[in-house]
Structures are given as C-alpha cells and as structure tokens.
Design a protein around this motif. Structure first.
Motif, PDB file in Angstrom:
ATOM      1  N   THR A  58      -8.275 -21.777  31.575  1.00  7.51           N
ATOM      2  CA  THR A  58      -9.671 -21.720  31.136  1.00  7.51           C
ATOM      3  C   THR A  58     -10.049 -20.289  30.751  1.00  7.51           C
ATOM      4  N   ALA A  59      -9.602 -19.348  31.569  1.00  6.06           N
ATOM      5  CA  ALA A  59      -9.916 -17.934  31.271  1.00  6.06           C
ATOM      6  C   ALA A  59      -9.300 -17.526  29.936  1.00  6.06           C
ATOM      7  N   TYR A  60      -8.116 -18.032  29.654  1.00  2.27           N
ATOM      8  CA  TYR A  60      -7.476 -17.699  28.375  1.00  2.27           C
ATOM      9  C   TYR A  60      -8.286 -18.258  27.212  1.00  2.27           C
ATOM     10  N   LEU A  61      -8.725 -19.479  27.359  1.00  2.42           N
ATOM     11  CA  LEU A  61      -9.504 -20.076  26.268  1.00  2.42           C
ATOM     12  C   LEU A  61     -10.847 -19.348  26.106  1.00  2.42           C
ATOM     13  N   LEU A  62     -11.394 -18.866  27.194  1.00  2.00           N
ATOM     14  CA  LEU A  62     -12.660 -18.126  27.097  1.00  2.00           C
ATOM     15  C   LEU A  62     -12.474 -16.781  26.412  1.00  2.00           C
ATOM     16  N   THR A  63     -11.363 -16.117  26.709  1.00  2.00           N
ATOM     17  CA  THR A  63     -11.179 -14.756  26.200  1.00  2.00           C
ATOM     18  C   THR A  63     -10.331 -14.710  24.935  1.00  2.00           C
ATOM     19  N   GLY A  64      -9.414 -15.678  24.792  1.00  2.00           N
ATOM     20  CA  GLY A  64      -8.490 -15.635  23.661  1.00  2.00           C
ATOM     21  C   GLY A  64      -7.438 -14.556  23.819  1.00  2.00           C
ATOM     22  N   ASP A  65      -7.250 -14.086  25.000  1.00  2.00           N
ATOM     23  CA  ASP A  65      -6.363 -12.944  25.230  1.00  2.00           C
ATOM     24  C   ASP A  65      -5.778 -13.095  26.631  1.00  2.00           C
ATOM     25  N   GLN A  66      -4.456 -13.231  26.709  1.00  2.00           N
ATOM     26  CA  GLN A  66      -3.855 -13.522  28.008  1.00  2.00           C
ATOM     27  C   GLN A  66      -4.084 -12.410  29.022  1.00  2.00           C
ATOM     28  N   HIS A  67      -4.009 -11.171  28.562  1.00  2.00           N
ATOM     29  CA  HIS A  67      -4.166 -10.073  29.519  1.00  2.00           C
ATOM     30  C   HIS A  67      -5.608  -9.968  30.011  1.00  2.00           C
ATOM     31  N   GLN A  68      -6.527 -10.167  29.079  1.00  2.00           N
ATOM     32  CA  GLN A  68      -7.929 -10.201  29.505  1.00  2.00           C
ATOM     33  C   GLN A  68      -8.168 -11.367  30.444  1.00  2.00           C
ATOM     34  N   ALA A  69      -7.500 -12.482  30.152  1.00  2.00           N
ATOM     35  CA  ALA A  69      -7.679 -13.675  30.986  1.00  2.00           C
ATOM     36  C   ALA A  69      -7.197 -13.416  32.415  1.00  2.00           C
ATOM     37  N   GLU A  70      -6.046 -12.767  32.537  1.00  2.00           N
ATOM     38  CA  GLU A  70      -5.524 -12.483  33.874  1.00  2.00           C
ATOM     39  C   GLU A  70      -6.463 -11.553  34.633  1.00  2.00           C
ATOM     40  N   ASP A  71      -6.985 -10.556  33.907  1.00  2.00           N
ATOM     41  CA  ASP A  71      -7.905  -9.618  34.541  1.00  2.00           C
ATOM     42  C   ASP A  71      -9.211 -10.311  34.915  1.00  2.00           C
ATOM     43  N   LEU A  72      -9.697 -11.130  33.987  1.00  2.00           N
ATOM     44  CA  LEU A  72     -10.933 -11.873  34.247  1.00  2.00           C
ATOM     45  C   LEU A  72     -10.771 -12.783  35.459  1.00  2.00           C
ATOM     46  N   LEU A  73      -9.625 -13.462  35.530  1.00  2.00           N
ATOM     47  CA  LEU A  73      -9.397 -14.385  36.648  1.00  2.00           C
ATOM     48  C   LEU A  73      -9.340 -13.634  37.971  1.00  2.00           C
ATOM     49  N   GLN A  74      -8.624 -12.510  37.975  1.00  3.21           N
ATOM     50  CA  GLN A  74      -8.495 -11.778  39.236  1.00  3.21           C
ATOM     51  C   GLN A  74      -9.852 -11.263  39.717  1.00  3.21           C
ATOM     52  N   THR A  75     -10.632 -10.720  38.782  1.00  2.96           N
ATOM     53  CA  THR A  75     -11.952 -10.221  39.160  1.00  2.96           C
ATOM     54  C   THR A  75     -12.855 -11.365  39.624  1.00  2.96           C
ATOM     55  N   SER A  76     -12.795 -12.477  38.907  1.00  4.06           N
ATOM     56  CA  SER A  76     -13.649 -13.610  39.262  1.00  4.06           C
ATOM     57  C   SER A  76     -13.271 -14.178  40.626  1.00  4.06           C
ATOM     58  N   LEU A  77     -11.967 -14.285  40.883  1.00 10.72           N
ATOM     59  CA  LEU A  77     -11.536 -14.785  42.192  1.00 10.72           C
ATOM     60  C   LEU A  77     -11.902 -13.804  43.306  1.00 10.72           C
ATOM     61  N   ALA A  78     -11.841 -12.510  42.982  1.00 13.92           N
ATOM     62  CA  ALA A  78     -12.237 -11.513  43.989  1.00 13.92           C
ATOM     63  C   ALA A  78     -13.717 -11.660  44.324  1.00 13.92           C
ATOM     64  N   LYS A  79     -14.535 -11.890  43.304  1.00 14.39           N
ATOM     65  CA  LYS A  79     -15.962 -12.087  43.559  1.00 14.39           C
ATOM     66  C   LYS A  79     -16.206 -13.401  44.301  1.00 14.39           C
ATOM     67  N   LEU A  80     -15.387 -14.399  43.979  1.00 12.53           N
ATOM     68  CA  LEU A  80     -15.488 -15.659  44.724  1.00 12.53           C
ATOM     69  C   LEU A  80     -15.138 -15.427  46.193  1.00 12.53           C
ATOM     70  N   TYR A  81     -14.085 -14.642  46.412  1.00 11.12           N
ATOM     71  CA  TYR A  81     -13.659 -14.363  47.787  1.00 11.12           C
ATOM     72  C   TYR A  81     -14.779 -13.654  48.553  1.00 11.12           C
ATOM     73  N   LEU A  82     -15.420 -12.694  47.888  1.00 12.30           N
ATOM     74  CA  LEU A  82     -16.512 -11.974  48.553  1.00 12.30           C
ATOM     75  C   LEU A  82     -17.682 -12.908  48.881  1.00 12.30           C
ATOM     76  N   ALA A  83     -17.819 -13.953  48.067  1.00 10.31           N
ATOM     77  CA  ALA A  83     -18.946 -14.884  48.265  1.00 10.31           C
ATOM     78  C   ALA A  83     -18.508 -16.181  48.938  1.00 10.31           C
ATOM     79  N   TRP A  84     -17.266 -16.217  49.427  1.00  9.59           N
ATOM     80  CA  TRP A  84     -16.671 -17.470  49.899  1.00  9.59           C
ATOM     81  C   TRP A  84     -17.514 -18.157  50.960  1.00  9.59           C
ATOM     82  N   ASP A  85     -18.063 -17.367  51.870  1.00 11.53           N
ATOM     83  CA  ASP A  85     -18.850 -17.967  52.961  1.00 11.53           C
ATOM     84  C   ASP A  85     -20.137 -18.612  52.464  1.00 11.53           C
ATOM     85  N   LYS A  86     -20.565 -18.194  51.267  1.00 14.90           N
ATOM     86  CA  LYS A  86     -21.823 -18.742  50.739  1.00 14.90           C
ATOM     87  C   LYS A  86     -21.610 -20.076  50.038  1.00 14.90           C
ATOM     88  N   VAL A  87     -20.355 -20.368  49.711  1.00 15.28           N
ATOM     89  CA  VAL A  87     -20.074 -21.610  48.995  1.00 15.28           C
ATOM     90  C   VAL A  87     -19.870 -22.708  50.020  1.00 15.28           C
TER      91      VAL A  87
END
Lengths: 173, 373
Positions: free
Chosen positions: A31-60
């Motif tokens: 999904t990140a690849y389709l959003l960005t059109g760029d595999q490297h951006q997608a990997e970076d986007l995914l890692q950052t997004s998952l990190a933010k998810l991890y920081l907010a994990w208790d809220k979910v």
C-alpha cells in the motif's frame, strides 16, 4: 509489584505489536508503494508509520481497527511529506536500482499507461484510488481514512477513471 | 472495464514489491529516534530563545553593521541553481562541491549571500553550506526548507514546531517562534517565507499561523487559503483555496494582502511560483511527483505558455532561471531513463538543453537533477 506488572504489560504490548508487524507489514508495504510510487520512499514511510503506531499502540483499543489506524497515519504522513505536491521527497538509498521495480510488457503497453496515469495523479487523489481500488475500501471507509467527504471520494474516483479512459482510449473500454 | 484494469494494474504493481522485512527492533529504533528528536528539539528551542534575546538589543540599537572593514558582497542570483550528484552549479556558473546526491535531498534554496540551505533525508536534517563549502547541520522535523522569493531568508520547522529562520548575511539560524504540532501526524509545514521576520505556517490544507518576530498568531483572512509564495516586493501572494469546481486542488489565485482581496483567479492551475521580477508565474496541475506539463502565466493569470516535453517524457521539476526563462527537468519511464535540464524562454522561443541527456533512475525512484526552490 508495580514494577513487575509494568514489565509484564510492556512485554505483552511488544509481543502484541510484533505479531501485528509480522502479519501485516508485507501488505502495508505494498500500500505504501502504491501511495508513494517509490519503493524506497515506501519503506521509509512504512517504518515511520509503524513507529508512530508503536508509540500510540496503547491508544488503539480496538485491535480490529489497527489497519485503518495505520493507513490513516500512512496517508497523513505521506501527504504531510509531500506538502501540496510542490516539495519533493526522495529518500536516500545506498544504491539506485538499475530499473524500476516492475516493467510492463503485456497488452501492448496498456498496463504501463495505466500506471503512468496513477503516477501523475494528484497525491490525495492517488490515495483515494489506492484505498478504493487496491485496498477495496468502501467509499465511506475511504472518506473516513482520508478525512474527506464521500462526495469527494466519488468525484475523485470518477475523475481518475475518466482520465484513464481518455489516456488509453478504446483499449480500456 | 477501466476500473477492472486499474484494480488489476495496482495489484500487479503491488505484488512485485518485496522489501526487506522490518524487525520489531527496526520499528522500535525508529520510534525511539522520533521520541528523542522531540525531546532534543524542546531543548534546542530553549537555547534558541536565549540566542534571540542576545540578538534583539543589537537590532534595537540600530547598529546592524556586521563589519566596519568589509563591504557586503553584491547579492547573488538565487534562482537557476542545479544540484546533481556531488555538485551544485549556481546560476552564475560557479560550482560548489557537496557531499550530496540528488536523491538525498528533498528541497534546497540559495540565499542571496551565497549560502546554500539543503533539506536532506535519511537522516533528516538541514545542511547549510557557506560559499566556501563549509557545512553546518541542524535538526529538522518536516524535512523541507522554504526560501523567500528574493533570497533574504530560508526557514524550516523542527519536530516540536519551532520555526527556525536563517537570514541572509547571518551564519546561525534563529528561532522565530513555535507553533502547535499534532502529536500523531506532525502535520505542520512552512507555507511561505515572507522575509527573515515573517513566516507563514500551515496544516497541509490551508495556512493557519503567522510567525513573526512579535509572536505567533492565527493567520486570518476572509476565506481559508494556502499561501504558497510571495512576490519579492510583498505586494502579491500566490494562493490556493478550496472551490467546488475542483474538490482536489481548488483554485489558484493572486491575493493582495493590503486590500485582503483576490485580484486574479484560475481554477486551471496550481503550484504558482513568481518569477524573480514578479511579472510572471509558473504553475502546473498535479502533485504525483511527475507532471505532464508546466505553464507560464501573467499576473492576471492568463496563460502565456505551456511547455510539454516531447514523446513519453514527463516533467520532474521546474524553477525560474531568471526573469525571462525557466529551467525544467525532464525524464521518462523507459527501461533506460534519460534526464535533461531544458531552458524554456517565456517568450516562446526555442528551448535549449542545458544539461544531459544523462542516464538516471526512473522518475519514480529518484532524480538526477534537482533545481533550487
């Protein structure tokens, strides 16, 4: 006693998150690849997004809604990074691949033209298309993730399909 | 049928993506980094306030002379600079070796004192190169730097919302103010730099906040709009605003801040940028990272020129070279993408290739040339 409880909770939390990570990251990367059109951006986007998810994990609280939650983070993060589309976002890589990750040779290039249309869509319209036609979310779900109206989802999907028909003409009909 | 093809193509492209799996340690490491940067930014903001206090009495005294012995250098042309791997070529042809690849950089600007300010990714930070090539670096949140139209200031925003401004002629940036940040999305960004003492900040949808030396206050206009650039004399702002005719982009306009009125409007373009003399603007529709064409308008937003690259080429980037021409970076999606920088005269004269063609990555994977904002 309090410390033990805290440690147990933290272990459970990390185990819980790791299970989600292992189960869902491949799909989220696509999904990140389709959003960005760029595999490297997608990997970076995914890692950052998952990190933010991890920081907010208790809220979910509702584990069934984690996918929706992380999609929202990804879209917001991606749109934020692109800043009205003017600012470029290229992620550093150790090496640039010699070719794009996929090269279409079927249907006399129709697939390539479809992808070119996707690549030139406005970023937010592209997010609508990805959520609707790849993630197969409903119009209401797509609107909810993107924070826009259902009407806007409909109009952007309609516009994307019209552009596609115009670009590939009879081959798409 | 076209919907079926779209769904099939998205699935095919996505299925071909196989990244190295992220471990829990990878994700937790990034999370720790995010948390640490936030804390470091808070500490940095405190230090910056102290620095600002030292500067203010000097400014109030009216003594702004930086040296009694050295005449200031004439202003440099801030447009028309090109970054390629390892080198920046300024508009006057001077070359500045830099430890950068085009793919490392998100945005960059040239100040009129010759300093080059680069927002780079991975790690995200601001690099400032002095004219002699010395580099200094600073933390950043939203990885972008925005410059004023006449090159007298560049600004970026830190993780905690501190707006940091580097003024031409100064060697250190100052904290102009701090804006509120959404803790989840971090959705604040600099929309426009009107000068060293005035920066407009937005939330990604519209301009929300004005940050000046006098403080931080809501940006108030009679309608929601995003200010994307200002003419160098400050008399007009390029703006974007919601409109039912285009739910995605809305419409573009020119806003007169003195009368608080739109003086020109167009729903057929976006991303307006003033030429150095303020007589023309560039614009384009689309924000997917590549564009089919770029247009030139007068200050009534009447289209004067449309540049569409030949064949299967797409526009990857563009910027004003000078008052009379723009530079456009073009490439293609072939198996062997070729990259060029093309000069396009505003008067419709023949285009000339300034650099390239040079082999490079596919336009969705990177860039060979990057123009200063």
């Amino acid at each position: 006693m309090l410390t033990e409880q805290t440690e147990v909770t933290a272990v459970d939390r990390d185990t819980d998150f790791t299970a989600y990570l292992e189960a869902r990251q491949a799909r989220l990367l696509r999904t990140a690849y389709l959003l960005t059109g760029d595999q490297h951006q997608a990997e970076d986007l995914l890692q950052t997004s998952l990190a933010k998810l991890y920081l907010a994990w208790d809220k979910v609280r509702d584990r069934d809604s984690v996918d929706a939650y992380v999609r929202r983070i990804m879209v917001n993060e991606n749109n934020s990074l692109w800043r009205r589309g003017w600012r470029r976002r290229e992620t550093a890589t150790d090496q640039v691949p010699e070719t794009a990750p996929f090269h279409d040779t079927y249907d006399e290039g129709v697939g390539a033209e479809v992808w070119r249309v996707v690549q030139t869509l406005p970023r937010k319209a592209r997010a609508v298309v990805v959520l609707r036609y790849y993630e197969q979310l409903t119009e209401a779900e797509t609107a909810d993730v993107l924070g826009i109206s259902v009407g806007t989802v409909k109009s952007q999907c309609s516009r994307a399909l019209a552009t596609l028909r115009e670009r590939i003409g009879e081959e798409a009909r | 049928m076209s919907q079926d093809m779209l769904e099939r193509e998205l699935a095919r492209r996505a299925d071909d993506v196989h990244g190295a799996p992220l471990s829990f340690a990878d994700v937790r490491g990034r999370a720790v980094s995010i948390r640490r940067r936030r804390r470091a930014s808070v500490a940095g903001a405190v230090a910056a306030v102290v620095a600002l206090v030292v500067i203010v009495p000097t400014a109030l005294s009216g003594d702004t002379t930086r040296s009694d012995d050295v005449d200031p250098a004439p202003p440099r042309q801030v447009t028309g600079a090109v970054l390629e791997d390892g080198q920046i070529t300024l508009a006057d042809g001077e070359e500045l070796p830099v430890d950068l690849r085009a793919t490392d950089v998100s945005t960059w600007v040239v100040l009129d004192d010759g300093q080059v300010v680069v927002a780079r990714n991975n790690p995200g930070r601001i690099d400032v190169y002095s004219p002699d090539g010395e580099r200094r670096d600073y933390p950043v949140g939203d990885t972008a730097v925005v410059g004023s139209t006449d090159g007298d200031a560049a600004a970026w925003i830190e993780e905690d919302g501190t707006v940091r401004v580097l003024a031409s002629g100064e060697t250190e940036p100052v904290a102009l103010g701090q804006v509120e940040v959404d803790p989840l999305t971090g959705g604040v960004m600099i929309d426009a730099v009107l000068g060293p003492d005035r920066v407009l900040v937005g939330n990604g949808s519209w301009t929300t906040t004005e940050v000046t030396a006098d403080g931080v206050r809501p940006f108030e206009t009679d309608r929601r709009l995003t200010v994307s650039a200002a003419r160098s004399d400050g008399s007009l702002w390029a703006v974007q605003y919601p409109d039912d005719s285009d739910p995605q982009f809305g419409c573009a306009g020119l806003y007169d801040p003195a009368s608080s009125a739109l003086v020109a409007e167009s729903c057929d373009t976006a991303l307006l940028r003033f030429s150095p003399d303020g007589a023309h603007l560039t614009g384009a529709i689309g924000d997917g990272g590549t564009w089919a064409s770029v247009e030139v308008f007068d200050t009534d937003l009447r289209q004067l020129l449309s540049f569409e690259p030949e064949g299967d080429q797409v526009v990857k980037d563009w910027a004003w070279a000078d008052d009379q021409s723009l530079l456009v970076v073009v490439s293609d999606f072939s198996d062997d993408p070729q990259w060029s920088v093309v000069r396009v005269p505003v008067d419709g004269g023949p285009t000339t290739v300034e650099s390239g063609p040079t082999p490079g990555p596919a336009p969705d994977l990177g860039a060979t040339f990057l123009l200063s904002d």
